[in-house]
Design an enzyme around this catalytic site. Sequence first.
Site, short mmCIF file in Angstrom:
data_model
loop_
_atom_site.label_atom_id
_atom_site.label_comp_id
_atom_site.label_asym_id
_atom_site.label_seq_id
_atom_site.Cartn_x
_atom_site.Cartn_y
_atom_site.Cartn_z
N ARG A 100 5.17 -14.75 -5.30
CA ARG A 100 5.63 -15.41 -4.07
C ARG A 100 4.42 -16.04 -3.40
O ARG A 100 3.29 -15.85 -3.84
CB ARG A 100 6.20 -14.36 -3.13
CG ARG A 100 5.19 -13.24 -2.92
CD ARG A 100 5.54 -12.30 -1.81
NE ARG A 100 4.88 -11.03 -1.95
CZ ARG A 100 3.65 -10.73 -1.56
NH1 ARG A 100 2.93 -11.65 -0.96
NH2 ARG A 100 3.12 -9.54 -1.74
N GLY A 114 0.80 -1.23 0.00
CA GLY A 114 0.00 0.00 0.00
C GLY A 114 0.83 1.28 0.00
O GLY A 114 0.28 2.37 0.12
P1 ADP Z 1 0.21 -3.02 -3.10
O1 ADP Z 1 1.10 -3.79 -4.04
O2 ADP Z 1 0.87 -1.82 -2.50
O3 ADP Z 1 -0.49 -3.89 -2.12
P2 ADP Z 1 -2.04 -3.05 -4.93
O4 ADP Z 1 -1.87 -2.62 -6.34
O5 ADP Z 1 -2.10 -4.52 -4.66
O6 ADP Z 1 -0.91 -2.38 -4.03
O7 ADP Z 1 -3.33 -2.38 -4.31
C1 ADP Z 1 -3.63 -2.48 -2.96
C2 ADP Z 1 -5.06 -2.04 -2.71
O8 ADP Z 1 -5.27 -0.70 -3.16
C3 ADP Z 1 -6.12 -2.83 -3.43
O9 ADP Z 1 -6.44 -4.02 -2.77
C4 ADP Z 1 -7.26 -1.84 -3.45
O10 ADP Z 1 -7.89 -1.77 -2.20
C5 ADP Z 1 -6.58 -0.54 -3.68
N1 ADP Z 1 -6.51 -0.20 -5.12
C6 ADP Z 1 -5.48 -0.46 -5.97
N2 ADP Z 1 -5.76 -0.02 -7.22
C7 ADP Z 1 -6.98 0.55 -7.17
C8 ADP Z 1 -7.84 1.20 -8.13
N3 ADP Z 1 -7.45 1.38 -9.38
N4 ADP Z 1 -9.06 1.64 -7.71
C9 ADP Z 1 -9.46 1.48 -6.43
N5 ADP Z 1 -8.71 0.90 -5.47
C10 ADP Z 1 -7.48 0.43 -5.83
#
Ligand code: ADP
Length: 469
Positions: A294, A167
């Site tokens: 992973r 996040g």
């Molecule tokens: P990280 O790799 O930092 O965990 P992610 O890309 O997996 O980041 O996204 C983490 C969270 O952020 C998602 O589970 C979702 O809650 C939110 N998120 C990511 N992209 C979007 C988007 N385009 N619109 C709304 N929420 C998003």
Amino acid sequence: MPPIRKILIANRGEVALRIVRSCKEMGIGSVAVYSEADRDSLHARIADEAICIGPAQSSLSYLNMPGVISAALVSGCDAVHPGYGFLAENAAFARACVDSGLVFIGPSADSIERMGDKSVARSTMMAAGVPCVPGSEGAVETYGEALSFAREVGFPVLIKAAAGGGGKGMRVARDESELEANMTAAKTEAAAAFGDDTVYIEKYLLRPRHVEFQVLADSLGNAVHLFERDCSVQRRHQKLIEEAPSPAVTPELRQTMGEAALKAVRAVGYESAGTVEFLLDTDGRFYFMEMNTRVQVEHPVTEQVTGVDIIREQIRIASGERMKHAEQSSVELRGHAIEFRINAEDPMHNFRPHPGRVECFNPPGGFGVRVDSHLYGGYTVPQHYDSLLAKLIVWGETRAEAVARARRALDEFIIVGIPTTIAFHQFVVEEEHFKKGEVYTDYVDEHVSESGLADFATGGQVVEEGRCV
Ligand code: ADP
């Protein structure tokens, strides 16, 4: 390829323990590494051998590649399991293992690299025909470029770090006035956290669910998915509760999304366990978000509903063996599992991390209950690492049964000495929207408040003269 006989576990905490357990069951030797702050850690005690690799600071111990590789070589290991976090998604580490004659239990360095940069992964997926969240094709360099993408897809938009994880390096811009400052903020945070300030832009979806597919692929060309996990209960984009299957995924959607996940796997010639993350919008449309190369924290919920030991499969795949379920039709989904992350955080004070001494640790048990944890009474949670203390995983024949079991297990769960997220989970399992499976990524912000949690803050955890009662 010769069989793997001894594995170095390049990690700590519950995941290190989890890997040692599979090694023992498979008759494979295990070597733990630990930092000076983790001298008393259970993973170091339970592994066959343990080697201290440096001081508390991760950069000098768990992230020190030459240190970890030397430990593997001097102890006669033939393979390294990186767990999650630390060096797990570091392509240079995967490469260094192979160059040192060690099997890296995970995908190839090339696959890690191709999926590690989230903006490159997006372009790869677009080319492979996997639906992606509307946004920039690759990285966005200037404010002008960002503005034109944002106008094209419409506000709100999300500025994301290409190297992002956990996040971090992520900022929403609700309208044009917020774009420039939030882009700068995302870049600054990304540079500090990952040493790389590359960002890209996505449309910010409203009330989506986070639905991810567990995949497994072996070196013989077989690839299957083990269905989905719904990880929508999050705080600040960090997962707190995960479940399988997703209450929002119908059998038809499961099949379509599963096929998209396998398309992603084939597009990069992926091998080992991995997770393809999607966002699912309120209209049932789904979009690729990223692939994690992973094993994930939440892998046990998939294990509970499929009966597949994912760590064992990773080890078998790394040994060149055929995986247990080489055909999609042989993977079965049975019942419902939910995982609750028990963190050393105070939910009554904005989830502030709270390391310290655990006076008493009394995990729940009984039918359908699994606890993965490195805790014991008298253990001091060090301040240097993440705050995950334990994972409570419950299984039930139906979701309602799993929720009822979770309520009972959380009430039994006693951790005395430091505040934990148990009270948060006790609140959520009683909450009407959660009970109906109506969760999305803003669920916690909208339905959980500190005043609501107050009733649960001491939930059954009483100490008398140092004993738990
Ligand atoms: P990280 O790799 O930092 O965990 P992610 O890309 O997996 O980041 O996204 C983490 C969270 O952020 C998602 O589970 C979702 O809650 C939110 N998120 C990511 N992209 C979007 C988007 N385009 N619109 C709304 N929420 C998003």
